[in-house]
Design an enzyme around this catalytic site. Structure first.
Site, PDB file in Angstrom:
ATOM      1  N   ASP A  33     -37.212  11.269  -1.963  1.00  0.00           N
ATOM      2  CA  ASP A  33     -36.857  12.674  -2.687  1.00  0.00           C
ATOM      3  C   ASP A  33     -37.755  13.555  -1.967  1.00  0.00           C
ATOM      4  O   ASP A  33     -39.077  13.420  -1.591  1.00  0.00           O
ATOM      5  CB  ASP A  33     -37.349  12.312  -4.016  1.00  0.00           C
ATOM      6  CG  ASP A  33     -36.613  13.606  -4.882  1.00  0.00           C
ATOM      7  OD1 ASP A  33     -35.849  13.437  -5.864  1.00  0.00           O
ATOM      8  OD2 ASP A  33     -37.152  14.903  -4.741  1.00  0.00           O
ATOM      9  N   ASN A  91     -29.955  10.825 -14.195  1.00  0.00           N
ATOM     10  CA  ASN A  91     -29.922  12.193 -14.853  1.00  0.00           C
ATOM     11  C   ASN A  91     -28.309  12.331 -15.001  1.00  0.00           C
ATOM     12  O   ASN A  91     -27.595  12.215 -13.970  1.00  0.00           O
ATOM     13  CB  ASN A  91     -30.375  13.202 -14.488  1.00  0.00           C
ATOM     14  CG  ASN A  91     -31.932  13.054 -14.553  1.00  0.00           C
ATOM     15  OD1 ASN A  91     -32.473  12.491 -15.520  1.00  0.00           O
ATOM     16  ND2 ASN A  91     -32.734  13.199 -13.352  1.00  0.00           N
ATOM     17  N   GLU A  99     -29.316  17.935 -11.488  1.00  0.00           N
ATOM     18  CA  GLU A  99     -29.137  19.200 -10.666  1.00  0.00           C
ATOM     19  C   GLU A  99     -28.075  19.019  -9.421  1.00  0.00           C
ATOM     20  O   GLU A  99     -27.676  19.593  -9.117  1.00  0.00           O
ATOM     21  CB  GLU A  99     -30.637  19.126 -10.043  1.00  0.00           C
ATOM     22  CG  GLU A  99     -31.623  20.048 -11.012  1.00  0.00           C
ATOM     23  CD  GLU A  99     -33.082  20.005 -10.326  1.00  0.00           C
ATOM     24  OE1 GLU A  99     -33.114  19.723  -9.349  1.00  0.00           O
ATOM     25  OE2 GLU A  99     -34.029  20.325 -11.216  1.00  0.00           O
ATOM     26  N   HIS A 104     -26.976   9.528  -8.532  1.00  0.00           N
ATOM     27  CA  HIS A 104     -28.004   8.734  -7.792  1.00  0.00           C
ATOM     28  C   HIS A 104     -29.073   8.214  -8.856  1.00  0.00           C
ATOM     29  O   HIS A 104     -28.995   8.689 -10.037  1.00  0.00           O
ATOM     30  CB  HIS A 104     -28.772  10.094  -6.938  1.00  0.00           C
ATOM     31  CG  HIS A 104     -29.052  11.289  -7.876  1.00  0.00           C
ATOM     32  ND1 HIS A 104     -28.180  12.161  -8.117  1.00  0.00           N
ATOM     33  CD2 HIS A 104     -30.271  11.488  -8.378  1.00  0.00           C
ATOM     34  CE1 HIS A 104     -28.666  13.029  -8.757  1.00  0.00           C
ATOM     35  NE2 HIS A 104     -30.031  12.858  -9.168  1.00  0.00           N
TER      36      HIS A 104
HETATM   37  P1  5GP Z   1     -31.231  15.395 -10.431  1.00  0.00           P
HETATM   38  O1  5GP Z   1     -32.203  16.217 -11.076  1.00  0.00           O
HETATM   39  O2  5GP Z   1     -30.007  15.548 -10.098  1.00  0.00           O
HETATM   40  O3  5GP Z   1     -31.308  13.927 -11.129  1.00  0.00           O
HETATM   41  O4  5GP Z   1     -32.182  14.935  -9.208  1.00  0.00           O
HETATM   42  C1  5GP Z   1     -32.110  15.558  -7.967  1.00  0.00           C
HETATM   43  C2  5GP Z   1     -33.100  15.040  -6.971  1.00  0.00           C
HETATM   44  O5  5GP Z   1     -32.847  15.555  -5.533  1.00  0.00           O
HETATM   45  C3  5GP Z   1     -34.246  15.992  -7.262  1.00  0.00           C
HETATM   46  O6  5GP Z   1     -35.406  15.089  -7.589  1.00  0.00           O
HETATM   47  C4  5GP Z   1     -34.677  16.778  -5.964  1.00  0.00           C
HETATM   48  O7  5GP Z   1     -35.997  16.730  -5.695  1.00  0.00           O
HETATM   49  C5  5GP Z   1     -33.882  16.015  -5.101  1.00  0.00           C
HETATM   50  N1  5GP Z   1     -33.547  16.916  -3.764  1.00  0.00           N
HETATM   51  C6  5GP Z   1     -32.756  18.172  -3.952  1.00  0.00           C
HETATM   52  N2  5GP Z   1     -32.597  18.491  -2.743  1.00  0.00           N
HETATM   53  C7  5GP Z   1     -32.971  17.570  -1.756  1.00  0.00           C
HETATM   54  C8  5GP Z   1     -32.946  17.241  -0.504  1.00  0.00           C
HETATM   55  O8  5GP Z   1     -32.232  18.368   0.466  1.00  0.00           O
HETATM   56  N3  5GP Z   1     -33.494  16.233   0.169  1.00  0.00           N
HETATM   57  C9  5GP Z   1     -33.810  15.300  -0.531  1.00  0.00           C
HETATM   58  N4  5GP Z   1     -34.246  14.233  -0.124  1.00  0.00           N
HETATM   59  N5  5GP Z   1     -33.889  15.262  -1.834  1.00  0.00           N
HETATM   60  C10 5GP Z   1     -33.441  16.401  -2.493  1.00  0.00           C
END
Ligand code: 5GP
Length: 121
Positions: A33, A91, A99, A104
């Site tokens: 992440d 999530n 987000e 994932h």
């Molecule tokens: P969500 O909130 O959708 O469950 O998690 C999305 C995750 O993606 C977050 O923990 C955020 O830090 C991660 N993330 C967002 N943009 C990027 C990116 O460009 N590269 C990586 N490796 N992680 C990302």
């Protein structure tokens, strides 16, 4: 709502955006992440275009399910998470705080993580 081909994980899968890769097989990709919430914070994503866990479990082929599960197990081994344990989270949607609209799972560990959820108003 249809799958957004421009989401950041789709761009990572197409090689348009770099990632720190941990593991890859035919069906899944795992990487660190970019904004870690724990000393170890990995993301595991299917290569196919599913928006969330519901869509994935409803539609994934046996090969996709197997490949995704194998990727999770490999990441747990490669990052040494098995001995002391870890947290696996996914999530979904607005209330889940999702987000990135590509399914994932988060694998978090490397220290005691405390209680499962903090809900803020
Ligand atoms: P969500 O909130 O959708 O469950 O998690 C999305 C995750 O993606 C977050 O923990 C955020 O830090 C991660 N993330 C967002 N943009 C990027 C990116 O460009 N590269 C990586 N490796 N992680 C990302």
């Amino acid at each position: 709502m249809s799958y957004d081909e421009g989401n950041i994980f789709a761009r990572i899968l197409r090689g348009e955006v770099p990632c720190k890769k941990i593991f890859e097989n035919k069906e899944a990709l795992a990487f660190h992440d970019a904004y870690p919430q724990a000393p170890v914070h990995a993301l595991v994503i299917p290569k196919a275009a599913y928006q969330n866990v519901y869509e994935f479990y409803q539609n994934a082929t046996p090969e996709q399910l197997k490949g995704f599960s194998e990727a999770i197990v490999n990441v747990i081994d490669l990052l040494g998470l098995k001995e002391y344990g870890y947290r696996m989270i996914t999530n979904h949607g607005l209330y889940g705080g999702q987000e990135v609209p590509h399914f994932h799972v988060h694998l978090l560990g490397g220290k005691p993580l405390g209680r499962m959820v903090t809900v803020r108003d």
